[in-house]
Design a protein around this motif. Structure first.
Motif, PDB file in Angstrom:
ATOM      1  N   ALA A 188       0.710  -1.175   0.041  1.00 26.04           N
ATOM      2  CA  ALA A 188      -0.106  -0.132   0.118  1.00 26.04           C
ATOM      3  C   ALA A 188       0.894   1.239  -0.030  1.00 26.04           C
ATOM      4  N   GLN A 189       1.886   1.131   0.737  1.00 27.86           N
ATOM      5  CA  GLN A 189       2.721   2.449   0.907  1.00 27.86           C
ATOM      6  C   GLN A 189       3.431   2.754  -0.521  1.00 27.86           C
ATOM      7  N   GLY A 190       3.936   1.506  -1.058  1.00 29.76           N
ATOM      8  CA  GLY A 190       4.713   1.522  -2.483  1.00 29.76           C
ATOM      9  C   GLY A 190       3.847   2.328  -3.518  1.00 29.76           C
ATOM     10  N   THR A 191       2.470   1.835  -3.582  1.00 33.63           N
ATOM     11  CA  THR A 191       1.541   2.190  -4.584  1.00 33.63           C
ATOM     12  C   THR A 191       1.430   3.739  -4.196  1.00 33.63           C
ATOM     13  N   THR A 249      10.053 -13.326   0.044  1.00 31.21           N
ATOM     14  CA  THR A 249       9.097 -12.423  -0.316  1.00 31.21           C
ATOM     15  C   THR A 249       8.776 -11.241   0.480  1.00 31.21           C
ATOM     16  N   MET A 250       8.951 -11.125   1.706  1.00 33.33           N
ATOM     17  CA  MET A 250       9.272 -10.139   2.621  1.00 33.33           C
ATOM     18  C   MET A 250      10.203  -9.016   2.049  1.00 33.33           C
ATOM     19  N   ALA A 251      11.313  -9.538   1.699  1.00 33.31           N
ATOM     20  CA  ALA A 251      12.532  -8.952   0.996  1.00 33.31           C
ATOM     21  C   ALA A 251      11.914  -8.272  -0.253  1.00 33.31           C
ATOM     22  N   ALA A 252      11.175  -8.962  -1.151  1.00 36.96           N
ATOM     23  CA  ALA A 252      10.785  -8.536  -2.242  1.00 36.96           C
ATOM     24  C   ALA A 252       9.565  -7.400  -2.229  1.00 36.96           C
ATOM     25  N   ALA A 257       8.599  -1.341  -1.969  1.00 36.39           N
ATOM     26  CA  ALA A 257       8.132  -0.186  -1.253  1.00 36.39           C
ATOM     27  C   ALA A 257       9.371   1.104  -1.226  1.00 36.39           C
ATOM     28  N   ALA A 258      10.569   0.483  -1.459  1.00 36.46           N
ATOM     29  CA  ALA A 258      11.811   1.333  -1.327  1.00 36.46           C
ATOM     30  C   ALA A 258      12.366   1.851  -2.658  1.00 36.46           C
ATOM     31  N   ARG A 259      12.068   1.093  -3.614  1.00 34.23           N
ATOM     32  CA  ARG A 259      12.977   1.444  -4.695  1.00 34.23           C
ATOM     33  C   ARG A 259      12.232   1.494  -5.858  1.00 34.23           C
ATOM     34  N   ALA A 260      12.378   2.658  -6.653  1.00 31.58           N
ATOM     35  CA  ALA A 260      11.847   3.086  -7.861  1.00 31.58           C
ATOM     36  C   ALA A 260      12.102   2.186  -9.013  1.00 31.58           C
ATOM     37  N   GLY A 337       7.531  10.873   3.381  1.00 34.29           N
ATOM     38  CA  GLY A 337       8.268  10.812   2.158  1.00 34.29           C
ATOM     39  C   GLY A 337       8.808   9.403   1.815  1.00 34.29           C
ATOM     40  N   GLU A 338       8.659   8.571   2.478  1.00 38.74           N
ATOM     41  CA  GLU A 338       9.234   7.269   2.333  1.00 38.74           C
ATOM     42  C   GLU A 338       8.612   6.128   3.120  1.00 38.74           C
ATOM     43  N   ALA A 339       8.478   4.829   2.455  1.00 36.05           N
ATOM     44  CA  ALA A 339       7.954   3.722   3.311  1.00 36.05           C
ATOM     45  C   ALA A 339       8.341   3.394   4.693  1.00 36.05           C
ATOM     46  N   TRP A 340       7.754   2.907   5.506  1.00 39.61           N
ATOM     47  CA  TRP A 340       8.058   2.457   6.812  1.00 39.61           C
ATOM     48  C   TRP A 340       8.491   0.807   6.553  1.00 39.61           C
ATOM     49  N   ILE A 341       9.442   0.553   5.934  1.00 33.95           N
ATOM     50  CA  ILE A 341       9.964  -0.629   5.691  1.00 33.95           C
ATOM     51  C   ILE A 341      10.349  -1.463   6.724  1.00 33.95           C
ATOM     52  N   TYR A 342      10.890  -1.049   7.886  1.00 29.54           N
ATOM     53  CA  TYR A 342      11.478  -1.363   9.103  1.00 29.54           C
ATOM     54  C   TYR A 342      10.363  -1.600  10.158  1.00 29.54           C
TER      55      TYR A 342
END
Length: 530
Positions: A188-191, A249-252, A257-260, A337-342
């Protein structure tokens, strides 16, 4: 035999009309509409006069669509009689006199549009003219068809960010994956970061589907994001986030969410991610923490260090409630401004690591002991105000009862009120360096509607205080911390919910005060007579 022929003929006629209707639906262009103020933040009100004879409105289109119908419905008025015409140009070509357009709007030649950036230019036909354009009421309507499927992840990313023609309703479902909430939250954050706004999350009518697969097989080399081509140009676009096990899958999902996807083809892996730019913008980790106003501006402190110090509890019962919670989380990521990936993601706030800042989302958040045992008086007052059984809704029923027709159910009067939600942000009284925030409502249906309206509108920017109640009508803040000079009393009085009990108590106090006043005046009168 005659009956059989009749049935056969009737079936043939039904099949013909069904086929015709299906073909018509398939060939009908999709239509999207945007206010000019949504396309350009500075276009709320445009004043064209001497010194500013032109105004440009920019919008983007993806490369895989063909525009079919374009119409500008302009809400504009001349400053004075004889102001001359207001002309419209599209990418430099004259499209017509916008001021002379019929009530249904000015039809624009679709051939003037192009993939990528387009420019609408409003200009004065006369140097002495003057016009005022209402950007919120003026709308650009575009009908389009998909000319071909999206060719790459790069093109998918561009389409998602486009003002028209890109995916708008996103279906995210991790099924029974053990990290379901975290995967869906990251997607959701990535989209949202790619779109630059909060999308609609839901399965009904979705034009983008995000799926997860942890059984990719030995042929795959690590975590990967893939674009799955639809069978038809108008088919649903699919993004497959995959790995050989749950960890990959979590890493993907974190890659998504983090890379363009700049320059990417139909797949994206770790090797490409090492060279890819970051998605979004760098978060301001020094942003001040100032209650809901600060959360709306930067989501501090939850978003710092990509969410490393945050725990997100999705306190929802079903898919609709979770999608609404994802909307709030996506808007928070946009603020950061960026996703909460951690961040830590889970269902119950009580399971969250106690050293992390806690964000609770969903209608069940108000029942979480980890939240309510620490909640300040402002949040409790806000919850009472938003409760359909009392608070503002009770005030509506109480005030409207005098004007209701005999026999009119009071429930109908309450139903007229828009869905209402409650937001709060406060320090943990047991650990002052820890912050707790909650977005909740009285029930799931209230939360599903209210959360979407908050995350997708300017209501978000109006949040402030330690707690707030919001609906389509606006935002009411609660903050008792402003003590001294009588301000604290004013805020506490404003926090009283005008339900029947409070009204009855107030009337009793007033009646008692007037009675006491009358008794004292009578005694004074008797003593003066003696």
């Amino acid at each position: 035999m005659t009956i059989r022929r009749g049935v056969t003929a009737l079936a043939g006629i039904c099949l013909f009309f069904f086929t015709f209707a299906a073909a018509s639906a398939a060939s009908a262009p999709r239509v999207q509409e945007q206010a000019l103020a949504m396309l350009d933040a500075g276009a709320d009100t445009l004043v064209l006069a001497r010194g500013r004879e032109t105004a440009d409105i920019r919008f983007t289109l993806p490369a895989n669509i063909t525009a079919r119908e374009v119409r500008l419905v302009l809400a504009a008025r001349p400053v004075e009689h004889g102001a001359g015409a207001l002309e419209l140009r599209v990418n430099g070509a004259l499209a017509g006199a916008a001021s002379d357009a019929p009530r249904g709007g000015l039809v624009i030649d679709a051939g003037l549009l192009r993939p990528g950036e387009n420019i609408l230019t409003l200009s004065l036909a006369s140097a002495d003219g003057a016009w005022i354009v209402d950007g919120r009421r003026s709308r650009l309507r575009l009908g389009f068809e998909s000319a071909r499927p999206l060719a790459s992840l790069d093109e998918f990313e561009t389409a998602l960010a486009a003002d028209f023609g890109g995916p708008r309703r996103i279906s995210i479902d991790a099924g029974g994956h053990p990290d379901r909430l975290a995967l869906e939250a990251l997607a959701a954050q990535g989209t949202a970061l790619r779109a630059g706004r909060t999308p609609l999350f839901g399965t009904t009518g979705a034009d983008l589907r995000i799926r997860f697969d942890s059984n990719a097989g030995a042929a795959q080399r690590g975590p990967s994001v893939r674009l799955v081509q639809p069978e038809t140009p108008d088919g649903i676009v699919e993004i497959l986030i995959t790995g050989r096990d749950a960890g990959e899958t979590m890493a993907a999902a974190r890659l998504f969410a983090a890379r363009a996807f700049t320059g990417a083809g139909d797949s994206f892996d770790i090797a490409q991610a090492l060279r890819a730019p970051s998605l979004g913008r760098e978060a301001d980790d020094s942003a001040a923490v100032s209650g809901l106003r600060g959360f709306a501006a930067s989501a501090a402190p939850f978003g710092r260090n990509r969410g490393a110090a945050a725990a997100v509890a999705m306190a929802a019962d079903d898919r609709i409630e979770r999608d609404a919670g994802l909307s709030v989380l996506a808007r928070a990521a946009l603020a950061t401004g960026e996703a909460w990936i951690y961040a830590w993601y889970g269902e119950h706030a009580s399971n969250a690591p106690p050293q992390l800042h806690l964000l609770a989302l969903g209608p069940q958040a108000a029942g979480e002991r980890a939240v309510m045992s620490r909640a300040p008086a402002e949040m409790r007052a806000a919850l009472r105000a938003a409760d359909p059984a009392q608070g503002r809704r009770s005030w509506l029923r109480f005030g409207s009862a005098a004007y209701a027709d005999e026999g009119e159910p009071l429930a109908q009067l309450a139903a007229a009120a828009p869905p209402t939600g409650v937001a709060a942000m406060f320090r943990d009284p047991a650990e002052t360096d820890r912050w707790i925030a909650a977005f909740t409502a009285a029930d799931g249906d209230q939360f599903a509607h209210a959360a979407r309206s908050l995350a997708r509108s300017d209501l978000w920017r109006a949040l402030e205080g330690r707690a707030a109640v919001w609906s389509a009508r606006g935002v009411t803040s609660y903050d008792y911390s402003l003590s001294g000079d009588g301000a604290g009393w004013a805020h506490q009085l404003s926090g009283l919910t005008p339900g029947p009990r409070n009204i009855a108590l107030l009337l009793f106090i007033l009646a008692f005060a007037f009675t006491l006043r009358a008794v004292l005046r009578r005694r004074v009168h008797r003593s003066s007579s003696l």
